[in-house]
Design a protein around this motif. Structure first.
Motif, PDB file in Angstrom:
ATOM      1  N   GLN A  61      56.647  52.110  55.350  1.00  0.00           N
ATOM      2  CA  GLN A  61      57.074  51.695  54.026  1.00  0.00           C
ATOM      3  C   GLN A  61      56.631  50.374  53.630  1.00  0.00           C
ATOM      4  O   GLN A  61      56.917  49.984  52.610  1.00  0.00           O
ATOM      5  CB  GLN A  61      58.578  51.698  53.904  1.00  0.00           C
ATOM      6  CG  GLN A  61      58.920  53.386  53.769  1.00  0.00           C
ATOM      7  CD  GLN A  61      58.300  54.291  52.809  1.00  0.00           C
ATOM      8  OE1 GLN A  61      57.394  55.001  53.085  1.00  0.00           O
ATOM      9  NE2 GLN A  61      58.756  53.805  51.640  1.00  0.00           N
ATOM     10  N   LYS A 530      55.595  51.880  47.110  1.00  0.00           N
ATOM     11  CA  LYS A 530      56.580  52.366  48.155  1.00  0.00           C
ATOM     12  C   LYS A 530      58.138  52.139  48.030  1.00  0.00           C
ATOM     13  O   LYS A 530      58.224  50.731  47.783  1.00  0.00           O
ATOM     14  CB  LYS A 530      56.185  51.951  49.491  1.00  0.00           C
ATOM     15  CG  LYS A 530      54.589  52.357  49.813  1.00  0.00           C
ATOM     16  CD  LYS A 530      54.436  52.414  51.263  1.00  0.00           C
ATOM     17  CE  LYS A 530      52.790  53.075  51.440  1.00  0.00           C
ATOM     18  NZ  LYS A 530      52.301  53.036  52.823  1.00  0.00           N
ATOM     19  N   THR A 538      62.908  59.048  49.066  1.00  0.00           N
ATOM     20  CA  THR A 538      61.670  58.210  49.271  1.00  0.00           C
ATOM     21  C   THR A 538      60.740  58.548  48.202  1.00  0.00           C
ATOM     22  O   THR A 538      60.456  59.936  48.092  1.00  0.00           O
ATOM     23  CB  THR A 538      61.205  58.469  50.665  1.00  0.00           C
ATOM     24  OG1 THR A 538      62.105  58.016  51.577  1.00  0.00           O
ATOM     25  CG2 THR A 538      59.950  57.781  50.879  1.00  0.00           C
ATOM     26  N   ASN A 540      56.896  57.504  47.346  1.00  0.00           N
ATOM     27  CA  ASN A 540      55.513  56.581  47.425  1.00  0.00           C
ATOM     28  C   ASN A 540      54.483  57.134  46.343  1.00  0.00           C
ATOM     29  O   ASN A 540      54.094  58.435  46.646  1.00  0.00           O
ATOM     30  CB  ASN A 540      55.089  56.513  48.832  1.00  0.00           C
ATOM     31  CG  ASN A 540      56.237  56.083  49.758  1.00  0.00           C
ATOM     32  OD1 ASN A 540      57.005  55.345  49.435  1.00  0.00           O
ATOM     33  ND2 ASN A 540      56.069  56.522  51.077  1.00  0.00           N
ATOM     34  N   SER A 542      50.402  56.240  44.739  1.00  0.00           N
ATOM     35  CA  SER A 542      49.284  55.262  44.934  1.00  0.00           C
ATOM     36  C   SER A 542      48.208  55.816  43.919  1.00  0.00           C
ATOM     37  O   SER A 542      47.820  56.983  44.234  1.00  0.00           O
ATOM     38  CB  SER A 542      48.634  55.442  46.186  1.00  0.00           C
ATOM     39  OG  SER A 542      47.597  54.636  46.471  1.00  0.00           O
TER      40      SER A 542
END
Length: 741
Positions: A61, A530, A538, A540, A542
């Motif tokens: 992370q 993140k 969680t 994340n 990109s």
């Protein structure tokens, strides 16, 4: 071969040098040995996954990059035994295999189809910090694996040349100073038998620990060659690894490793087109069953990969120094690969090579000796400025004895001398507690000397003489920078942005060393988040944009069917990677990994040999090959106590949208979108040291292609072209028993 040396002698020499410096090392610092050499774990006590993508142990992370980690436990759950099948777990990864164990991985649309010892990969593979140079050797069977890290996007600064698309880092389990071990045995359909085991423990308490791991895998083929009745696309592997961890002082450790692996397989290729000219040129031997074929030869590909390495880790007052020296020897062959999908009838001459349509490799051999050394310094992580500075050298001496038939013998001997050197530095500086700037650069220098000596041979394969040797000799230098910024508004949220340049080295056309192609370049711009929310979620994400230039493109030219590589124009790729994990309840986890790609070729014209009248065709605006627009993996893990033990369920579904296998974006060379379903049900006994599980992959038995090759039409219109198709594995299932102590 020039770089062949005694591995044991070299390792012993380095060990003596280490020992002589141990006394000084004890006075240099008093910190304990670094985790890079001592046994690593996948997760911290808090459940965070620890990776080494930044050349030091860091929480996943906290790394400002798109990384997907597959732990050793998950490899077993999913049934992944080699690098080829990572693609069923990693979105945006497409891994094609055609011609034995040679694999061609693509990540986010970046990869290559180049063959031979004179060209490099676009996806770098490292096993325990050692670079694996060629596409055949990078086909690795997993042995006692701790985790696999798939780094998406260019990784030139820390992982060097030939990493324009990404890097695959394979980490093995290390020796421990407490006695223990594990093993499992399984049996499934296709007579799939697997037995694996590892044991570790101290030889001298707190000074020397060892680990020995071995496995034997044996599976029948998914396909069958009708004339011989023998299996094709079978898989066998025997592998063993021994490692010794030595604490030479309070702050100096050495890890010595020796390993050996032998793989035997037989590639399976099918031409699912009954109008193909190779059928018409013989007797029309077409079988509709995708797993049955005719062939003059049974495909067989043996591969051995062995080596030794010594990793030194010295924790000093100014930082941690890691030094890895490795020698490897690799051999592929003699291998046989029959790709015309026709068997000759009894009425024809006994020598099948006299018949039009014979396309086969019979008795080719590739060998490679490799020496690599890398040393780098990583300064302490508790300082505002953190540096990684190092250098590397890689030397390869390779030979390729090609023995192939393409309507006539194509015999030749080839050799490659490939020294490569690099220096790199990467820095992070904390402007504030929340804001960090980073920058890095690598200077690479590589030279290739490639020679080709054509041989004269009869149709029976008897060499009758040689022809003049042709040589290519060139050198490439490149500077690849990286810039980044990280912002952490809270301890559980990090925003990041990076700009990175990647470099893939040039090379020579396999059949013409005088025809050189230049390196590829790529600039990657990426930004994301993140985050963890409340310990149960969680997220994340990109987003990225690639400016990809000077592409190395392979195409077939008529009338001789010559395959050449040229540098083309450019391509643009943009997309979004994501990972969402929900810990919905005690024992229940739901996760999704996805990748969305939007790719297109720039102003690029290629020769299309599959048209009724072969001609140059513009592919501008077409989707890049092996770049599916959508790929998703969704999984569920559920653990529930049953009696004194625990029942665990793992189920996952993988979806990949339409994938093109040529730049021409034509339907015959496309795999439509498809789903794969995998599952594992496991019962762990009350001591949690024994388990029994049922597993299954591709439960819906979906037929899907992982590679579709185009071959010059020679005869007839487009629909007469053979489509050499390699299929992914059909439905497999079995039972496994495991034990640990």
């Amino acid at each position: 071969m020039r770089y062949r040396m005694s591995l044991f002698t070299t390792a012993a020499t380095i060990a003596v040098i280490c020992g002589s410096g141990a006394a000084f090392a004890q006075d240099a610092a008093t910190t304990p040995p670094a985790d890079a050499v001592v046994a690593e774990t996948d997760e911290t006590d808090s459940g965070e996954i620890v990776v080494t993508a930044e050349r030091r142990a860091t929480s996943l992370q906290k790394v400002s990059a798109a990384i997907q980690v597959v732990t050793g436990e998950n490899l077993t759950k999913i049934g992944i035994v080699d690098t080829e099948n990572l693609q069923v777990r990693v979105p945006a990864m497409v891994n094609s295999r055609l011609g034995g164990p040679t694999q061609r991985p693509y990540i986010r649309g970046i990869g290559n189809d180049l063959y031979g010892i004179a060209s490099g990969n676009s996806i770098a593979t490292y096993v325990d910090g050692v670079y694996i140079p060629n596409s055949t050797q990078s086909f690795q069977a997993f042995l006692d694996t701790e985790r696999v890290e798939v780094l998406k996007g260019p990784q030139a600064v820390l992982y060097g040349r030939n990493a324009t698309g990404g890097t695959v880092l394979i980490s093995s389990k290390k020796p421990e100073f407490e006695f223990g071990g594990s093993g499992d045995i399984s049996y499934g359909n296709y007579n799939d038998f697997q037995v694996r085991g590892a044991v570790t423990g101290p030889i001298v308490d707190d000074v020397i620990a060892v680990r020995i791991a071995a496995q034997y895998l044996d599976r029948d083929g998914f396909g069958k060659n009708i004339p011989s009745g023998k299996d094709q696309d079978f898989f066998r592997n025997f592998a063993v690894r021994g490692s010794m961890l030595m604490r030479l002082g309070e702050n100096l450790t050495a890890l010595a490793v020796a390993d050996y692996s032998k793989i035997e397989t037989g590639d399976y290729v099918k031409t699912p087109n009954q109008n193909a000219w190779n059928y018409q040129a013989t007797v029309g031997q077409y079988v509709e069953d995708p797993w049955l074929r005719y062939g003059n030869h049974d495909s067989f590909a043996p591969l051995t990969d062995a080596g030794m390495r010594l990793t030194l880790n010295w924790d000093t007052s100014f930082g941690e120094i890691t030094s890895t020296t490795s020698f490897r020897e690799f051999k592929y062959g003699p291998f046989t690969y029959d790709n015309d999908d026709v068997g000759m009838p009894l009425s024809l001459p006994t020598n099948p090579r006299t018949v039009l349509g014979e396309l086969a490799i019979v008795g080719s051999v590739q060998e490679s000796d490799q020496f690599s050394h890398e040393t780098y310094l990583a300064t302490p992580t508790d300082k505002p400025l953190r540096l990684i500075v190092g250098g590397s050298v890689f030397l390869e001496d390779a030979i390729d004895q090609q023995r192939s038939f393409f309507f006539a013998p194509r015999f030749s001997n080839r050799a490659l001398d490939n020294p490569a050197y690099a220096a790199f530095a990467d820095a992070k500086f904390d402007l504030t507690e929340k804001l960090t700037l980073s920058a890095g650069a690598r200077y690479s220098s590589e030279k290739k000397r490639y020679t080709l000596q054509p041989l004269n041979a009869t149709l029976a394969g008897v060499i009758t003489g040689t022809r003049p040797t042709v040589e290519g000799n060139s050198k490439w230098n490149d500077f690849t920078p990286r810039f980044g910024v990280e912002y952490r508004p809270t301890n559980d949220v990090m925003l990041f942005a990076t700009a990175t340049k990647g470099f893939k080295s040039g090379g020579f056309n396999t059949d013409n060393p005088a025809n050189e192609f230049e390196p590829e370049d790529i600039w990657s711009y990426e930004g994301g988040i993140k985050s963890r929310w409340g310990g149960f979620l969680t997220v994340n994400l990109s987003a990225f944009y690639y400016d990809y230039s000077n592409l190395q493109v392979q195409q077939v030219l008529l009338p001789a069917g010559t395959s050449i590589v040229t540098n083309a124009s450019e391509a643009k790729i943009k997309g979004l990677d994501g990972e969402i994990i929900v810990r919905a309840a005690d024992g229940l986890t739901i996760g999704t990994n996805f990748a969305l790609l939007d790719s297109e070729y720039g102003d690029l014209t290629l020769f299309n040999d599959l048209l009724a009248v072969p001609t140059n065709v513009s592919v501008e605006g077409n989707v890049l090959k092996r770049a599916p627009k959508t790929s998703v993996v969704t999984y569920v893990d559920y653990d529930v106590p049953i009696g004194a033990g625990e029942l665990s369920f793992h189920g996952e579904a993988m979806y990949r949208s339409k994938t093109y296998y040529t730049p021409f974006q034509d339907e015959p060379h496309a795999q439509p979108g498809f789903w794969l379903l995998n599952a594992n049900i496991r019962y762990s006994f009350d001591d949690n040291r024994q388990y029994i599980s049922l597993y299954g992959q591709n439960l819906a038995n979906k037929l899907y292609a992982t590679s579709i090759e185009d071959v010059a039409r020679f005869l007839g219109p487009l629909d007469g072209a053979p489509l050499y198709t390699h299929y992914g594995q059909p439905r497999t299932y079995g039972v496994r028993y495991g034990i640990s102590f």
